[in-house]
Every structure is written in C-alpha cells, then in structure tokens.
Scaffold this active site. Structure first.
Site, PDB file in Angstrom:
ATOM      1  CG  ASP A 499      99.669  22.684  16.960  1.00 57.57           C
ATOM      2  OD1 ASP A 499      98.728  22.880  17.722  1.00 57.57           O
ATOM      3  OD2 ASP A 499     100.281  21.619  16.864  1.00 57.57           O
ATOM      4  CG  ASP A 820     103.074  19.140  16.255  1.00 59.40           C
ATOM      5  OD1 ASP A 820     102.251  18.996  17.181  1.00 59.40           O
ATOM      6  OD2 ASP A 820     103.974  19.989  16.291  1.00 59.40           O
ATOM      7  CG  ASP A 824      97.841  17.963  18.328  1.00 60.46           C
ATOM      8  OD1 ASP A 824      97.343  18.454  19.355  1.00 60.46           O
ATOM      9  OD2 ASP A 824      98.928  18.330  17.860  1.00 60.46           O
TER      10      ASP A 824
END
Length: 1199
Positions: A499, A820, A824
C-alpha cells in the site's frame, strides 16, 4: 458432555443472579435469550418486554450518551453478574501428556523393549551358564563381578530414553507456552472504543462489560453482543455467524441486533453491550466446540499416533508433536474464504468410503460454487517451501537408516550362528538357550541404535526452535507473527505489493496547496484573502462532513507535532481549518452527531463521503468531499472569488484538471474536492436514490494533501531490490500522485522500462472480449508493472492472484502483500504472506493476515525477509552438521558390527551422541542471529535443493576425515597408544580404554565440526560473529564439560574407562584437525565436483500433485492409510453418535442452539490460528454439526 460444560458456566452465573436479581432491571438469562432473536422478532420482543432500547439502557443503569460511570466497584459488580468478556481457552496439554506423546516414537519404543529384555536376561542365571559347551562367541573369561554388572547396559539405555523423552516434552511444552503468550499478546493488543463518564476511551476488549456504550465504525470486529442505539448507514457482514454473505443493514426500528464476531463493513454507530464472553453468540458456539473438542481429541489421538515410525521426523513440516493437528488447523483457521468446506471435503476424501454419504448435503448446498472456489484456493494448501523439502528429506533418510539397521542385525546374527553352529560345530543345548538369546538381544540393540542415530529426530526440533526463536525476536522488530510458517515463507518472497498510504508514507496528512475562489495557492492561503461566505461554508463542510471521532489533539510533548486521531485524511482537512485560524469544535457542538440527518459513509465504491443536515428553515444541505476527479464530475457550479456560485462546465473542468489537479498530483499530493448542495424542504428528496442526490454539487475548494514519504523507506526498498525482491505499489490514489511517490521511494527510476497503470486500464488490458480475466494477458503486464493506481480491492486481489498463478518465470513467484483496510482482506488471504498494519489496520485486515506490523512501517518488512532467510539458513546449517554425524555414526556402527561383531560405539554412547547432535545442536545452530549479508543474495526459490552442492561437499568431506581417523584408531589404535585391544571382547567384559578413545575422539570431532557448520556457503571464517550467539558458545562448552565427566566417571553404564592426560590431548588434537580440514575442503572448488548430488529439492512437478491435494492433507503414506481406515470408520460412528447426543442434550439444557449449528465464528480463527495448536476435532465437530442443517451457499463461515 457439551451441555455439562455449558451449564457449568451458566449455573455459576445463575447463583449470582438469584442473589443480585434486584440490582439490575434484567437478568443475564433474559438478555441472552433476547440476543438469540433476529430482525423483526427482536424488535417486537424489545417493544413488548422493555419498551425500547432506551429503557434497556435505563435498566442496565447506563446512559446512551454518557455511558457507564466507569467506577471500579460498578464494573466489578457487572463482571460478577453478567460475566467477563473473555472465552476461557482450551486447556493446554499437561507436561505428562507431552511426555506420553514423546514416548510414542516408534524407535524409542523398540529401544525400550530391547532394554527391558536385556535387563530381564541379565538377572536370569540359567543352570547352563558356566557350561563349557555353550559358545561365548569370542572366548575370554568373565569375572563374576562383570556378569553381575550385566544389568547396567539395559538400565542405561532406559535412562537415556527417559532423557530424550524429557527433553522433547520440555521443548514442546515451552513451545506451547510461547504460543499462548503470543496469543494473549495479540488479544491484549485488541482495543475497542467505548464511552465512559462522557469520555471516549479505548479499552482492551476483555475489559468490556454489559451496559457499556461502544462506538462501532467501519472495519471493526464486534467484541460482544449488543443493541444498536443510534448511528448511520451501518452495514454488517454476518456471514461468520449465519453464513449469509449479504451485508445486513442495521437500524433501531428494523434490526438492532449486533452480534459478536461479525464485521462492520460500512458506516458507524453506537451500541449498548448486552452479552459478553461465554454468553455472547460467539461464546456460546465456542463452549459447544470446546466441550466437544476435548472428547473427540482423545479419540483422534488414539487413531493418529499409531502411525509408522518413519513418518515421525517432520511428518508434517509443522514440525511439532501435534503434527497431525496442525495440518488441519492451518487449513481451517482463517486461511481461506471457504476453508472449512475445503477442509471438510479433503477430510472426507481422506476418510474414504464412510464419508461419501456424509458429504452429500454439503456438496449440494455448495452447488457449482464449490469447484470454482476450490480452484481459487488451490495454492493455499501447498506446504511452505521448507516444509515440503524437509518432509521429503526426512523420509529419504529414514528409509536409508532402516535398511542399514536391518542389514546390520542380519549380518550379526548370521555371523554368530554360522561361526558357532557351523564352523565350531557346537550343538544347541537347551540350557544354553538364554545365553544365545542374550547375544541376539545385544545384536538387536545394536541394530536399533543404528536406526536411532540414522533418523534425524532433531529436524522437526530444529525447525520449531528456529521458528519459535525467530518469532520471539521478530516481536522486537515490530513483526507480530500470527502463522508460524509465514516467517519462513517470507525469506523466499520474490515480490511485495505494498500500500502507499501509511506504509511507504508517514500517514500524517497535511494540506499544502489549495484552490479556493478561482485562485491556486501554492501554500496555505492567508485567512483574510478568502471570502467570508466561502470560509464559513468551507469550515462547516469540513467539520460536519467527517467522522466525529476524528480530532486533532495538542501534542503530548513540547515541540512535537499535534496528534492526529482517527481518519488521517480528515485530520489533514481539520488541520487545514486550524491553519486558516478557524476552529471546528464550535461547529460540531452546535450540530452534534445525533442531529445529522443522513450520512453516506465513505466506501471503496463511492470514493466520497456526504452528510445531510437540516437547516433552521427546514430545508436540507448536503456537504460532500472525496477524490477530486470523482467529485468534480458531479459539480455543475463553483464558488468564485466573491463567494458566489458560477456555472462550471465540462470544459472548465478539463481545464481545471490540467491547470490545478495534475500539477498538484505531480508534486505527489493527494487531491480532495469539497462541495455542497442545497435541497428544498418539500418535497423531501428520495435519500436512497444516491445517483440523483450526489449530483449538481457546488464546488467550494480543491485541496492538495501531502503525505511525506517515511525517511527510512527509500533505503529499505533499495535493500529489497538488492535482495532480488520486486516492490510494487498498489494504491487508491491518482496515478500522478502515485508515480511521484514511487519515484521518491525508489520503486521506479526514471529512464527504466516499467509500467504505471490505473485500475481501469489494468482491467481493460487483462480481460478478453467477454470480460473474463485471462492469465496470459496478466503475464504480459505484471513483470513490468510497478505502480497500480486508482485500484479497487478486487484489482489488488486480481494482481496478487495473477502473479502467484503465473507460470511465466521458471520459479513460482512468492508474493507478500500489505494491507490495512477491510477491503484488503481477500488480497491478504490470497497472498503467500499477508502483512496487516497494526496501528491503521482494521480488525478484518488483521484477521486475514499472517504477520501484523506493529509500527506500520515498510522497513519492518525487510526485517521479516531477513529473519525468514535466516530460518532457512539455520535449518541448512543444522542439516549440514547432523548429516555428517549420521553418515559417520551409521557407517562406523555398521562396518564395526560386520567386522568385529560389536559396534565400536555402544548403544548408550550412541544415544548420548544422538542427544548432543540432535537436541543441543539444533538449539545452538537454530538460534544464530541474522546478519545484513543475508540480504545480498537472491531468494532461494521453490526448487533450489535444501542441501546445496557446497553443503554436500562439506558433509562428505568431513565424513571422509572422521571415518579415516576412527577406523585407523579402531584397527591400529591399540598399537599407537600401547593399550589392550578392545576388539572381540566377550559379552559382559569391562569397558576398554581403546573403545573409550574412539568414542571420545568421535564426540570431539563433532564438537569442532559444529563450529564448521556455522557457515554453509563455503565461507572461510567460521568464527565470524560467534560471540553474537551466546547460546552457541554455552552449548559447545557445556557439551565438552559433560563429555569429560562421562569419559572420566561414566564407567560401566557408558562403557567408558578413564583416560590419561596425553590420551585426552591426542583426542582434542584430532578434533582440532576438523577445523584445519574444513579450510582444506573450502579450497576445493565446488564446480569441479559435478558428481555431487543435491538432496531435498522440490521439483516443479511434485509441488502439488492433484490427489495429494485432495486426500493427503495430513501426508499419510499408504500403509498408514490402510491401517487407519478401520479406526476411522469406528471413530466416525462414535463421533456421529456423540454429536447427536450432544445436540439433544444442548436442546434439553435450553442452551442457545438456534443459530449455533450453523455458525463458526471468524473469531475462532484468531484465537487458535496463532498457535496452530488446536486440533482437527474442531473441524470435524463443526462440520458434523453443520452437515444436517443443509447450509446456505456461503455457509462455510468466512473464518
């Protein structure tokens, strides 16, 4: 059984209730039965019994706004009456159980039997004992005293068996204790937001009591049951309890029931807690499972442990005494979306005939779905790289050992019989029988000793120690490992999909540019330059249209930055308000959260958030904010410099994108547009028709938010690239922003050939005309793809799956993913290693992950890679050492037995050698700390053998040196040292100095070779960093000290005779030769030795044969499967009956069973998966429970 445990819990609480009945307006029982209702039933029940949720709050003496007073006596009383919010864990195995398990080792059982026979015979003095006619093999008179001491050998073998068992059991026990510690660490880490005495506080989940007012928000995993009081747009995923995959919308008047173990997918709100711990819905299921689990486990154990002894070394690479358990648990617990169904199906196939019937309901319920899911989950069942290689190696070694020991026994017996009865023509006299039997027992013991030495029981131990040690140390490096093998898989990682926000960047958002009133400000504008009307709209839009939990607090320390609490993007906007010398608090006080008319919370589809409020004149105003290109498309007006709206046409928008948004994005800024819209009071708009509502907006401003790159990230990414790991950035941000950040991080270097794609473009390229994803198309893209921007969670999942399934490279890619958000989850589960953010991560993400990064920092991932590679290397070091000893010991015992009818190394000595080389060496070599040099090489990959050519060269080289010296000592040693020869000694002769020297030299050579084994890539300096590993030094010195004691004072039990100082010097000198010889071996170039074979490699083909996937979940070989089939049928019968009894009993005891049949809460995965300790019984019970009630399609429980 089930109901007993349950009623135990309840009766305890009941007694309290009767005494405290009057304290609160409702008892625990009433609340529990209330929580079993769903939807409208529940609403009706609340109305009839209590009136409304407010009334329930009053009865529980709590305030919906202020919460509980939070005084200690009050909390204590609530815990006593309503129970605590924790579910008692399953009892750990006691030390004695572990000892019993260690005793099941087949080789040890054989040794025990042999030792007992030998003991028995030594006390039996047959009449023919002194009969001249009985052959005593090779003559030599016996002293009376010596014959008396015959029992010592048997006793010593028993004693050493006890030692080995205790050491093994102790290791298992400490390992289990560590896991429990780790588990409680994870449980303590979990905090939840509640309101106490009007303050919003975060408390550990276990501290929540009935009557608490809890704040729930997007991404939470609910820790207790409760009733919804107020909130907006709250949607819950209850699949973990009901199996229905649709999200359930919660509201006070339609469905206020919030259940523990379910996930908040959207929105936010408050609930009053009504049931905790064992009384919550999840708790009830746990008690059912826990109660059933133990019974069944007892049975399972009996069925499982009677396997074939060779299966023992790393029978399941999980390498622990619960090998069989862990195979199942790791499948079930939260590794795949429908793990439970798969596990039950594979179980069924394993259990052959009986299961065919049982599987029917499940199959039909799953429908065609099952097969697709099967494919998707295929790779999760692969053993981790190391496990696969170790299992194979252990089996090979075991087979070789078995053959050698059999040959040894046969040769000894044949030689003795031929020599006695054929050559010397002795008749077999009845009174001589015991004497002969004693010889045969002695031969048998020698054979078993060869086997014991050949089988590397230290392997599973080394793996476990190494992993447990790494996990413990990784805690210090901010990696909380939830699944043990993730640590080692990480060492083989070839790709990391990371990310951007929070991982590569600091996640401290600050507004640095703004476009307000037709002016683009490159830094924060002066408040006076902004029109007052615009300013008021701006402050209101930002303050009201954001989660009220988001705040900016004064810094904790002087000179530090203000603390940002809550959503970081919103914090950035609130910070912007403060920078404009305005304050958002008064606005929020004037318009409290309860007064908000309607909230459209942010989600990955909308990519915007809107809040509707009622103005004093009864009309409505909606504030919106979101990604600028999305919100601007919906704007048809924009505020000009005078604060008046002017028309905003598509071509104005294109110009704005070019002149404002793209330049901001190219500076690496995230652009957010803030807008509003007014609605008339009548007719009231249709709020559910989102497309019409979120349109015709008026743009107030566009801001550019900077999230600076973490200072340590560029260096960490450089290390990854040097270590052969590709880093890819997958982000929801604008492509220009993403590219700018990627360049700053060093993910892409200008001038290289790489791809940066947006989600839309990525999807267009990978799908064919029908819109299906094609692997070949992904294969064209992923090798060059470095940045995927504006990506949805499904894009992330598609990319990860595409890279994993790709056959484009000769090695299968091993992919790590960081995430997070709740969305996801699928990608984290799909990846080989999923990293969840400990601070910013939602509970759902943590649940799906393998490792939690406690500091959300990318550089911690690099540490994980280092530890992973270190585990692999530690195992290789141990193997290199272990196999040298094995080869030498087996050959010495074998040839010695064949030539001199007696093994030069006695059974007890062999067991001691086995103990040092297995147990101690695994401790010493598995705890080497990692060094930065590990990051200088490429990943090993799946088909690189465990034992490389260099290691093979070392093993054979050292074996040659040791064998040469030992045979020299064996055949001419007595002449060199001028002592009596120890060869051809009679049955109970005293220990000779000759054989003692051989034993001593052998052990000392191993000790010095242990130092050599610290390096496996042919490095010259074997002492490098030796003092950084105190455990190693302690063990080597400790072993040396014990060896001195054994030789000097071991006497008869160890078959040792004390040595003189000069003899000791010679032994040490020969041992030191190992170090010199190691240097000689290092000079021989490995490339010349083409003939050396590598061992323990996984070929591409063998990686997962079809049928192994289906039946071989527990890697049972065929013989064992045949053996177990009968037992399994028997247990299945018993289990069915037991389950039925349990179900009946539970109904009788009135324990809540309504949904319990079908629920397997996702919490299960958290509480056991960490430890991989729980047993298959968990699964079989839950599946047995769930098969009668034919499950809805997604019933597998998304654990």
């Amino acid at each position: 059984m089930g109901d007993m445990t349950n009623s135990d819990f309840y009766s305890k609480n009941q007694r309290n209730e009767s005494s405290h009945g009057g304290e609160f307006g409702c008892t625990m029982e009433e609340l529990r039965s209330l929580m079993e209702l769903r939807g409208t039933e529940a609403v009706v029940k609340i109305k009839e019994t209590y009136g409304d949720t407010e009334a329930i709050c009053r009865r529980l003496k709590t305030s919906p706004v202020e919460g509980l007073p939070g005084t200690a006596p009050d909390l204590e009383k609530r815990k006593q009456i309503f129970g605590q919010n924790f579910i008692p864990p399953k009892k750990p195995k006691t030390f004695l159980q572990l000892v019993w398990e260690a005793l099941q080792d087949v080789t040890l059982i054989i040794l025990e039997i042999a030792a007992i026979i030998s003991l028995g015979l030594s006390f039996y003095h047959p009449p023919g004992e002194n009969n001249e006619g009985c052959a005593t093999a090779q003559g030599g008179a016996e002293d009376e005293g010596e014959a008396e001491a015959g029992w010592i050998e048997g006793a010593a073998i028993l004693l050493s068996v006890i030692c080995v068992v205790l050491v093994t059991a102790f290791n298992d026990w400490s390992k289990e204790k560590q896991f429990r510690g780790l588990q409680s660490r994870i449980e303590q880490e979990q905090k939840f937001t509640v309101v106490r005495a009007g303050q919003v506080v975060q408390i550990p989940v276990a501290e929540i009591v009935v009557g608490d007012i809890a704040q729930v928000k997007y991404g939470d995993l609910l820790p207790a049951d409760g009733l919804f009081i107020q909130g907006n747009d709250l949607k819950i995923d209850e699949s973990s309890l009901t199996g229905e995959s649709d999200q359930v919308r919660k509201s006070v008047d339609k469905d206020p029931m919030l259940l523990s173990g379910t996930h908040v997918m959207e929105g936010s709100g408050r609930m009053v807690v009504t049931a905790v711990g064992v009384n919550s819905q999840t708790g009830i299921i746990f008690t059912l499972l826990g109660a059933g689990g133990e019974e069944e486990e007892k049975k399972d154990k009996k069925g499982v442990k009677k396997g074939d002894g060779l299966q023992l070394p790393a029978a399941d690479g999980a390498a622990d005494s619960h090998a069989v358990d862990s195979a199942n648990t790791s499948l079930v617990n939260g590794k795949m979306q429908d793990g439970n169904v798969d596990a039950s199906q594979s179980k069924a196939k394993q259990q052959d005939g009986a299961a065919a019937m049982e599987m029917q309901p499940l199959k039909s319920a799953e429908g065609g779905d099952a097969d697709d899911k099967k494919k998707a989950n295929m790779h999760k069942k692969e053993k981790s790289v190391l496990q696969g290689k170790l299992t194979k190696l252990a089996v090979q070694i075991g087979k070789a050992g078995l053959v050698m020991s059999a040959i040894t026994v046969i040769i000894l017996v044949l030689y003795f019989t031929v020599d006695t009865f054929v050559v010397n023509k002795k008749p077999w006299l009845p009174e001589c029988t015991p004497v002969y039997v004693q010889y045969f027992v002695k031969f048998f013991i020698i054979g078993v000793t060869v086997l014991v030495v050949a089988v590397p029981e230290g392997l599973p131990l080394a793996v476990t120690i190494s992993l447990a040690y790494s996990v413990k140390k990784m805690m210090k490096d901010n990696n909380l490992v939830r699944h043990l093998d993730a640590c080692e898989t990480m060492g083989n990682a070839t790709a990391i999909c990371s990310d951007k926000t929070g991982t590569l960047t600091t996640n401290r958002m600050t507004v640095v540019q703004a476009y307000v009133g037709d002016v683009h400000y490159k830094e924060i504008p002066d408040p006076s330059s902004i029109n007052a009307k615009t300013m008021e709209l701006l402050v209101n839009a930002i303050a009201i249209n954001s989660a009220y939990t988001t705040k900016i607090l004064p810094p904790e320390k002087e000179g530090a930055l203000p603390r940002q609490v809550g959503n970081k993007t919103e914090c950035g906007l609130l910070g912007f308000v403060l920078d404009l010398k305005q304050d958002y608090e008064p606005v929020r006080t004037q318009m409290p959260e309860e007064k908000l008319y309607k909230v459209y919370t942010f989600n990955s589809v909308r990519k915007s958030m809107s809040t509707v409020i009622k103005l004093p004149d009864e009309s409505f105003r909606m504030y919106s904010k979101g990604a600028s290109e999305i919100v601007l498309k919906k704007c048809c007006k924009i505020l000009n410099g005078a604060g008046e709206p002017r028309v905003f046409r598509p071509r104005d928008r294109d110009e704005m994108v070019k002149k404002v948004i793209e330049p901001m994005a190219c500076d690496g800024l995230r652009t957010i547009c803030v807008a509003y819209r007014d609605f008339p009071s009548s007719p009231e708009p249709d709020w559910d028709n989102e497309n019409d509502i979120l349109n015709d907006l008026t743009c107030i401003c566009v801001v550019g938010i900077e999230d600076p790159v973490r200072p340590e990230v560029p260096e960490a990414i450089r290390k990854c690239q040097r270590a052969g790991i590709t880093v890819r950035m997958v982000t929801g941000d604008n492509i220009n922003t993403a590219r700018a950040i990627a360049i700053k991080c060093g993910i892409i270097h200008p001038g290289e050939d790489f791809l940066c794609l947006e989600g839309k473009e990525f999807n267009r390229r990978i799908r064919n005309e029908k819109g299906e994803i094609e692997q070949e198309r992904i294969d064209k893209i992923w090798p060059k793809l470095r940045v995927l921007a504006r990506s949805s969670p499904t894009d992330k999942h598609t990319l990860v799956k595409g890279i994993i399934d790709s056959t484009h490279t000769e090695q299968r890619q091993v992919v790590a993913v960081t995430g997070d958000g709740t969305n996801d989850g699928p990608a984290l589960k799909k990846a080989d290693v999923g990293f969840a953010m400990g601070i910013a991560g939602t509970d759902v993400a943590k649940e799906a992950s393998d490792i939690i990064l406690t500091d959300d920092n990318f550089s911690s991932i690099v540490k994980a890679v280092m530890w992973g590679r270190n585990v692999y290397d530690s195992i290789s070091k141990f193997l290199q050492f272990q196999l040298t000893v094995n080869v030498v010991a087996v050959i010495v015992a074998f040839t010695g037995a064949c030539i001199t009818q007696d093994s030069p190394l006695k059974a007890v000595q062999m067991l001691w050698v086995n103990l040092i080389m297995d147990t101690f060496a695994s401790l010493a070599l598995a705890t080497e700390p990692p060094t930065e040099t590990l990051l200088l090489r490429k990943p090993y990959g799946r088909n690189k053998p465990l034992i490389s050519r260099t290691m093979m060269k070392n093993i054979l080289g050292h074996a040659v040196y040791q064998l040469t010296l030992i045979f020299t000592l064996l055949f001419v040693g007595e002449k060199m040292f001028q002592i009596d020869s120890g060869r051809n000694a009679p049955l109970h002769s005293p220990p000779s100095e000759h054989y003692t020297i051989i034993f001593n030299t052998f052990v000392l050579m191993q000790l010095f070779n242990e130092v050599n084994a610290r390096k496996i890539h042919g490095e010259r300096n074997v002492f490098d960093g030796i003092f950084r590993n105190p455990i190693f030094c302690t063990i080597v010195l400790g072993t040396f000290a014990i060896q001195i004691v054994i030789v000097q004072f071991g006497g008869k039990p160890f078959s040792c005779s004390p040595l003189q100082l000069d003899q000791w010097m010679w032994c040490i000198f020969i041992g030191l030769g190992e170090l010199v010889w190691g240097q000689v071996i290092a000079t021989i170039p490995t490339s010349r030795l083409k003939f050396l074979k590598e061992a323990g490699r996984l070929t591409q083909k063998e990686e997962i044969p079809e049928e192994e996937l289906n039946e071989d979940v527990e890697e049972i070989d065929h013989a064992e499967r045949e053996l177990r089939r009968g037992q399994i049928l028997w247990f299945r019968g018993l289990n069915r009956i037991q389950t039925q009894i349990e179900v009946v009993n539970t109904f009788k005891s009135g324990a809540s069973f309504q949904g319990a049949l079908r629920r397997q809460s996702s919490v299960t995965s958290q509480s056991q998966d960490v430890a991989n300790l729980s047993s298959p019984s968990r699964v079989s019970l839950s599946n047995a429970l769930s098969s009668p009630t034919s499950l809805p399609p997604a019933a597998a429980g998304q654990g």
